[in-house]
Design a protein around this motif. Sequence first.
Motif, short mmCIF file in Angstrom:
data_model
loop_
_atom_site.label_atom_id
_atom_site.label_comp_id
_atom_site.label_asym_id
_atom_site.label_seq_id
_atom_site.Cartn_x
_atom_site.Cartn_y
_atom_site.Cartn_z
N PRO A 186 61.61 57.28 6.29
CA PRO A 186 61.01 58.62 6.32
C PRO A 186 59.50 58.55 6.41
N SER A 187 58.91 59.61 6.96
CA SER A 187 57.46 59.70 7.04
C SER A 187 56.86 59.77 5.64
N ALA A 198 54.54 57.13 9.87
CA ALA A 198 55.96 56.83 10.01
C ALA A 198 56.12 55.32 10.07
N VAL A 199 57.23 54.82 9.55
CA VAL A 199 57.53 53.39 9.58
C VAL A 199 58.39 53.12 10.82
N ILE A 200 57.92 52.20 11.68
CA ILE A 200 58.58 51.97 12.96
C ILE A 200 58.83 50.49 13.17
N SER A 201 60.01 50.15 13.64
CA SER A 201 60.31 48.80 14.12
C SER A 201 59.99 48.76 15.61
N THR A 202 59.28 47.74 16.06
CA THR A 202 58.81 47.71 17.45
C THR A 202 59.78 47.04 18.41
N ASP A 203 60.90 46.48 17.89
CA ASP A 203 61.82 45.78 18.81
C ASP A 203 63.06 46.60 19.13
N GLY A 204 63.10 47.86 18.69
CA GLY A 204 64.23 48.73 19.02
C GLY A 204 65.40 48.60 18.09
#
Length: 209
Positions: A186-187, A198-204
């Motif tokens: 969650p943001s 926001a928490v994001i994974s960059t590899d999909g």
Amino acid sequence: ALNDSYAFLRGIGWYSFGNYKLEPRDDADIDFQPDVFTIEDIQGTGLRSPFAPATGNDPGQVIRTEGNIVTALTSNGFFVQSPDAPRGVLDPASRGLFVFTGSAPTPSVGDEVDINGPVAEFFDFTQIAQPSSVEIVSSGNALPTPIAFDSLTPSPDPTAPSCGTTQYECFEGMRIAVADGIVTAPSQNFGSDPVAEAVISTDGFRILR
């Protein structure tokens, strides 16, 4: 600094606290040109710039950096980045830098600028603080190519960080692109703003936990 030499100093005669003084109006009143450094030189390879004090947020050495492109504006400053070119001898070192003006900046995105000002670390975020001059050389320039964050960048190997001894310092202030990211948490909140980060994974893929 002690033992600096100037061809001339000019300004307004001033008297305060029992002393007569010379009050320069701007850089043109002082025959002083700081040494020129690239953004890589300014950032260095550590967490703090070699031109900033070893600790704290106070400004350090006054420098000049030339030929960099404005990549983003904020309400109190702007980001610059070196034009696309092979990295220099300081690799890994960031090629991006924040310029803190304290108010709405005058350059526009795409401007090429030359900057004079003191280097500072604001809670370990390298910046030029309150520049004494920002000269717009040209406008409408192409922005530097963003660094692609993916399954390999930043490094997925905790024993081999992307930036030598750190994982993210060499990307500080630079343009970043994520082509196939996925929000994994969650943001976060910041004051009254419910979507500050926001928490994001960059590899999909979702992060393994």
